[in-house]
Every structure is written in C-alpha cells, then in structure tokens.
Design a protein around this motif. Structure first.
Motif: not given
Lengths: 501, 324
Positions: B69-81, B153-160, B237-244
């Motif tokens: 789950v941790g690794a899947v979380l990371a990959l999904s967040g990274a793909v979205a970002a 890291p992929i950062s700066g994803l915007g306020p939305n 959720m994690v990616t959005s909270r860190l904006d990264s």
C-alpha cells in the motif's frame, strides 16, 4: 489403577461434568459411552492434564494426583490418543515418537541410531512393517494411529486413552488396532476406549461407563447388556431404529451421469474415478458405499463442479446436459452438497447461525444489494423450526452448537438454495445416536418432498437403513448395484473390497 | 449480568476505552492537546492512514495481507502529480495531451486500482501467498515511482489541487471528509452487502465459502483492487497536502496501517474484525503520535512506544478471545 472421585467441571454457562466418579482397572478395556456433549472429552481432558482446574480428585495407584499440563500426566503414565492425530507430517516416525524426549549424548547431539532401533522394536511389537525413517506424511491414517500408540508405549504409559480411534480407518485397520489393544490388555494396561460405534465396543470392551449430561448414568460389565439397552441409557429414552415405511420412488430421471472419469494429480496413479455411469430418480435415496479411497467423496465433488479441469464425462439434470465449472454453477443447476467434514468444509464456525444459513442465497435476503436483517432472520428461523435445529437464537455462533445441530445448519444452508438434488457425504459422522435418527428422518422427509438424494457413507448399517438403491464403489469404479431388498452387509462388503492388493 | 458478560462488553469497547483514556491522560499532561486546532490536526493527519487501513482491513479479513500500500500510494500520487504538471507528450506525432484536475485524479486512482488488481490476480490465479505477492509489488511500485519521478519530487501543483489537502468544506477539512466518506461506504459494504459477507466467510473458512458457491477468486481480486484504489486515494491526499509528490512518499505506511487494523481488533488470521475497529486503531495511533510530539518525547522513543502499544493491543485481544 486410576480412580476419579466426584469430578466436576464448569464452563461459563454450562456444567460439563457433575460429580462424576469412575474407576479404571488394569488389564481391562473400559468403554466410555455418551452422546456428543455428554462430557466424555472433558473427562478425558481432565485425566490427561489438559484441564488443570476441576472439582473433586483423581487417585492414581492410590495417591492423589493433580496434573498441571499434559506433559506431567504423560510422565506419570497416562497417555491420550486424540481423535485428531498429533503427529508432524514432515518428520519421520522415529522423530515423531521421540519428539520432546529426544535422547542425546553428553554433548547434546542426538543419538539417532539408538532412537531408530528403539522405534523399530516398538513398531515390530505393534506389527507395523515400515521403516522408522518413513515420513509420517507417507503413512496411511491407520498406520499413523499405530505411531501414536507407539508414542504412548515409549513412555511406558499405564493408562492409555483412545478417543474415537476408528473414525477414519478401514475395517482391516480396525482389526489390526483391536489386535494391538488385545496385547496391551494382556500387558495389564488400563485402556479407555471412546467411540460412537457400539458394535466395536461389544467386540473390544470389558466394562462400560455411560455419561449423560455430565453425569454417570450407568456403569458395569459389557457382558449382559445389549445394544438397545446402552442406547437407552445414553439418550434416556427408547430410540427405535428408523422405519422407512413404504417408500414411493419417482419414475422421472433427475440426474444422469455418463462415463464420468477423474484424473489424479499424479499421472502415474490410477484414475480417481474411472468411467462412472449411474442415474437417480426424483424422490429416490441412492446410497453410495465404499471403503477409504474408493472415490466416494471424489464422485460427489465432481458432480458438484469442484474438479472442472480434471474431469471428463456427461452430467444431466432433468435430461438437460449441464456444464459445471464451479460449485456456483452446480448450485444454480439445483445441486447441493453437504460435505464430509463440516468443520473444515461446511461451516464458518466463528459466524452465527443465520449467516451460515443465508450465505449461499444472499440475493434472496437483500433489497437492491443491501442485506435485510429481518429477511435473513426470517429465512434462518424457517429452517431452525423445520429442521428442528436446537440453538438459543439464530444469532448464536455455530461453534457453540452440538455436532448434530451443526450438521443441520449445513443442511439448512444447502436447502436454502432450493436444490433438486441433495448430496450428503457422511451425514452422521461425529453426531450422537439421537441426532443420527433425526437426520435420517429429515432425509426421508426430503425425499418425500421430491428431492433426489445421494447419501455417501462408510457405515454399512447407515447405508442399509436409508437407501432405496445402493451403489458400491471400489478403486474409482462402481463394482455393484443393489436394490434395498437384495442388499446385505455381506454382498456389499464383498463388492467394496479392492481386488488388486 | 455475571462477570464474563461484563468482560465481553468490556472487550467490545476496549479500543474506545483505550482511546478515551489516552485522550484524558494527554489533556491532563499537556494544555495544548485539548484544543480545536490540535483536534483537527490529529484528524487531518490520521485521515490518510484511515483510508489505507480501511482497504487493509478488508484484505486482512480475507486472511490476506497487503504490504504494497505504501508504494502504491507513492506511485499513484506521483502519476497524478506528473500528469497534472506536464501532461503527456507524444513526440512522434507532435501531440500533447493535457490533463484536467479531475482527469489526473482519476488516472491516479486507476493506477492504484490496477496495481491492486494485479496483486489479487497473482494471488488467486497463481496461488502466490499474499505476503510474497504484495512484497514484490512493494518494490515494483517503488521502482516505477523512481523511474517516473527520476528520483526528484514533483512540486508546485497549483492551488486547486492543494485544496484537497489543505482546504476546508462546511467547517471540516476536506481530508477528513474524504476519510469519512470512505469509512461510511466501507461500513455499509462490509455489514450490509453480500460482498461484505463473503469477505467474512472467506476469512472464516475459505473451503466452506467455496462449497457455498462463493466465487473466492472474484471476491479476493476485488478486495485487493479496493485496497489498491484506497491506497491511491491516500496518495492523492498526501501529494495534495504537501503540494508535492515525493518519490519516497508512503514509506512504512503499510506498517502503520497493519498496526491500525490489529489495534482495532481484526484478527490477522481472517474472518473477525470490523472497519470501525480499524478507525479507532488509526485514531489511537494518531493521538499517540500527536501526544508524544506535544510532550516533547524524542522521535526514537515514539517508535518504541508505538511498538509496545501494538504488542499490548494484540496481547489483550488474545487474552480476551481465550476467555471467550
């Protein structure tokens, strides 16, 4: 040898044993008889140290003993052979026998040769002609039982308790076992023999003790008491053998099986089912008899869609050919199976009665995919009353029910799918005499309601009692077919014994 | 009512009682604990673990485990970002596919679901033990995350996008809303649908479930797919909270999530447990983390304490089930 005085044991909510006194004599086989839940196992668990807390006292060779654990009891000379064998499959016979009491030299290294020789001596004595290095996994169940006995003998046990030793072995192995018991008796051991099979008790036991509801209702010599009298004392009332009455069998073919074969996992072994063809009429009870390994269970499993990839042949229900790829398909085609081992394959023991009954038909008790508690309870109540299941409520966990009532829960689950064909594998294994008759009665009622039934059993009296027609299997083949008039124990057994030994 | 009945009542509410006692103790020990800000803080921090642990509970109820789950979380967040930031360029056709916010989230969720589905397929089709199959997925997904992010890291994803992680709706943080919805749906599914019932039946006795006509494979594949999807929800959720999207996001989350499941009273051998138990378990861990920080306990000691709490929870559970 061993005297128990006023033993009492309470569990939350139940009194399992109430002032039970009994006596075991050296050189005698004492049979402990009672229905399931009568307190036999509890009593044996106290004597063998599994339950260290109880009321009353136990005298062993005249002195009071209190065992804190099974090991203490063993060291004292009391060994128990459980219904479920306690052997480790991937260790050899010798390793199993010496498990926990290995012999080592002064450096702590195992003295394997010594242990092997001693094991060989024991096996010779018990007339088991296998190498002590054989893995227990490769032994037959009957042979494993002998290994358990050897384990008991190694500790020089004076009291040997056998709990349902013949529940899983063939008649031939039973004979060998009885020979061993005979020898042990001559060596002045005190033997306790627990079994549901009354015929065996008459063959082997010297004395008997009947337990009912945690109390001793009767004890005495085996001589001078008969079958019916014992059953009487077990259940506390007369139980008549089932009376089939006049049976009307339908003429409409319900099931037809044509040239069914089942391949084994290992291509070198013989076919598990070899070219089996038979049919079943509506309202008929077909008994299938066979010894261990004859393919009885495999036959039912194949018809139930459990071996789709290894199975060839045709199965038709009501003249329609059907293809069975899974139990789901079978259930949809109107087939239901009550499996042989209800605890292992039949029930989710940790869930409650209603959940176990409804699990195959959840769509019947839901609105738009959401389960309705009320509908589920109604369904369960309907079967609890029609099958006379004794349970405090439909929300009781199944593991708290007696064997016979658990079996009825499995039956209820099967009937809830509204089957046309009901297959029962060893329907009365491990249930007491009274529950047995209840189940026979239900079988007749169901057949009168138009169901076709196939009953597989390794107990001849059972097969003879319930069947309209009997198929005998041996080594994956059907070797004989009898109508209920022509069948008797002799001709059935003759057909069941394998020809190639 | 005799003692054994009291005992079983007590056992049923042991997690709630533990949580209550913990909160009580912390509010006495620290004046910063019992404030609205800190309360929302704890809930926000716990919300990710709650989502993942709901999926983990379903898996564990079937007597399985999901280490990925941790690794899947990371990959999904990274793909979205990654998609949100740069879209996909197809150089050969000189084509550029841009993604809307919703589009990236959907693809992120699909990624997680697919990885979960793959877990379930391997486990049911080839009978690979869940421990091994998901352990393999752990490193596979982590590896893909590194490949996709090239280790940065992929950062700066915007306020939305950041609204999900930091925004409020009707006076409640969005993260908490998400966790709440996940929990409510999961409670309904596990208690009120045939699928939920099958999960318990399979965990309780797989062979009996099979003979009852349940398609074991289908149920299990679906359960692992849900676990993957919920890990992806956690990833968003994690990616959005860190904006990264961090390449090593979610490291060790599988352990926190298994801890929440176990503290919540779900049996690792399957068939027994509940979603609400897990939610309490996650809250206990969350409150504990928060409280230890407030009390200025060293992070090293925090780990020790967390481990001891897990042990204690399992021991209490064992003692109780024996008494039963």
């Amino acid at each position: 040898m061993l005297v128990a005085e006023k033993i009492g044991k309470r569990f939350p909510g139940v009194v399992a044993l109430d002032e039970v006194s009994m006596e075991l004599l050296a050189g005698k086989v004492t049979a402990i008889i009672g229905e399931n839940g009568a307190g036999k196992s509890t009593l044996m668990k106290i004597l063998s140290g599994v339950y260290p807390e109880y009321e009353g006292r136990v005298l062993y060779k005249g002195t009071e003993v209190k065992f804190a654990n099974p090991k203490e009891a063993q060291e004292c000379g009391i060994a128990i052979i459980h219904q479920e064998l306690n052997l480790i499959p991937d260790l050899s016979i010798a390793e199993n026998i010496y498990l926990g009491r290995e012999v080592t030299n002064e450096f702590g290294v195992l003295r394997k040769r010594l242990m092997r020789e001693k094991t060989q001596e024991l096996l010779d004595k018990l007339k088991l002609t296998v190498n002590p290095d054989t893995l227990v996994r490769d032994l037959k169940v009957g042979q494993q039982q002998v290994v358990e006995i050897a384990k008991a003998l190694l500790t020089d046990a004076e009291v040997i308790i056998m709990d349902e030793p013949t529940s899983a072995i063939s008649d031939h192995e039973v004979d060998i076992l009885f020979g061993i018991i005979e020898n042990l008796r001559r060596e002045n051991k005190a033997i306790v023999y627990i079994s549901h099979k009354l015929d065996e008790l008459f063959r082997i036991a010297d004395r008997y003790i009947v337990l009912r509801d945690g109390r001793v209702t009767e004890a005495g010599e085996m001589k001078g008491i008969d079958h019916d009298a014992i059953i009487n004392k077990m259940v506390g009332r007369e139980v008549k053998m089932v009376n089939k009455g006049s049976r009307v069998v339908g003429t409409e073919k319900l099931l037809e099986v044509n040239r069914l074969s089942l391949r084994p996992l290992d291509s070198l072994k013989r076919m598990l089912l070899d070219d089996i063809s038979f049919h079943l009429f509506r309202g008929e009870i077909l008994g299938v008899f066979g010894l261990m390994g004859a393919g009885r269970t495999e036959l039912l499993e194949s018809v139930f869609g459990l071996h789709p990839s290894k199975c060839v042949g045709e199965i038709s229900i009501e003249q329609h050919k059907i293809k069975l790829r899974s139990p789901e398909d079978a259930i949809n085609a109107g087939i239901a199976l009550v499996p042989e081992d209800r605890k292992k394959d039949g029930l989710v023991l940790g869930l409650d009665v209603k959940t176990n009954i409804s699990v195959s038909v959840l769509d019947q008790v839901s609105y738009a995919g959401i389960l309705s508690d009320k509908k589920e309870v109604d369904l369960a109540q309907q079967y609890i009353s029609s099958l006379r299941i004794k349970t405090p409520s439909c929300k009781e966990k199944v593991k708290n029910l007696s064997g016979g009532n658990q079996q009825k829960v499995v039956l209820a689950r099967c009937l809830a799918t509204r089957p046309k064909l009901l297959m029962l594998d060893e329907p009365t294994r491990g249930v007491d005499a009274n529950a047995k008759h209840e189940i026979y009665k239900l079988i007749f009622e169901l057949s009168e309601a138009g169901l076709g039934l196939i009953v597989v059993s390794s107990e001849l009296p059972e097969i003879l009692a319930v069947s309209d027609r009997i198929l005998v299997m041996s080594e994956g083949k059907i070797t004989a077919e009898f109508s209920s008039h022509d069948a008797n124990e002799d001709n059935i057994l003759k057909a069941a014994i394998p020809k190639t030994i | 009512m005799d003692i054994s009945q009291y005992r079983s009542k007590l056992a049923r509410f042991q997690s709630s009682i533990a949580l209550f006692v913990l909160c009580l103790a912390l509010s006495i020990l620290s004046d910063k604990f019992l404030t609205p800000e800190n309360g929302w803080n704890i809930l926000r921090q716990t919300s990710v673990n709650v989502c993942i642990s709901v999926g983990m509970t379903l898996v564990v109820l079937t007597a399985g485990i999901d280490l990925s789950v941790g690794a899947v979380l990371a990959l999904s967040g990274a793909v979205a970002a990654g998609l949100l930031k740069t879209g996909i360029e197809l150089p050969s056709n000189d084509l550029f596919v841009g993604f809307t916010l919703l589009g990236t989230i959907v693809v992120g969720l699909i990624t997680g679901s697919f990885l979960g589905f793959f877990n379930g397929w391997v486990i049911t089709r080839f009978k690979v033990p869940p421990f091994v199959a998901t352990l393999a997925m752990l490193t596979i997904a982590r590896g893909f995350t590194m490949l996709w992010t090239k280790g940065y890291p992929i950062s700066g994803l915007g306020p939305n996008f950041a609204f999900i992680g930091t925004g409020w709706f009707l006076g409640v943080p969005v993260l908490v809303w998400i966790a709440l919805i996940v929990v409510v749906v999961a409670v309904i599914i596990s208690n009120k649908t045939a699928f939920g019932r099958y999960i318990y039946a399979i965990g309780g006795n797989e062979s009996a479930a099979k003979l009852s006509g349940i398609d074991i494979g289908k149920v299990k594949v679906l359960v692992y797919t849900i676990a993957g999807a919920l890990a992806a929800v956690g990833g968003i959720m994690v990616t959005s909270r860190l904006d990264s999207a961090q390449p090593n996001a979610g490291m060790g989350y599988e352990l926190d999530s298994i801890a929440a499941v176990v503290i919540g009273g779900t049996s690792l051998s399957g068939g027994r447990g509940s979603i609400m138990g897990t939610v309490l378990g996650a809250l206990i861990i969350g409150v504990l983390n928060n409280g230890l920080v407030l009390l200025d306990v060293s992070p090293f000691w925090q780990q020790v304490v967390k481990g001891l709490v897990i042990l204690l929870a399992v021991i209490i559970d064992k003692v109780n089930s024996k008494a039963e």
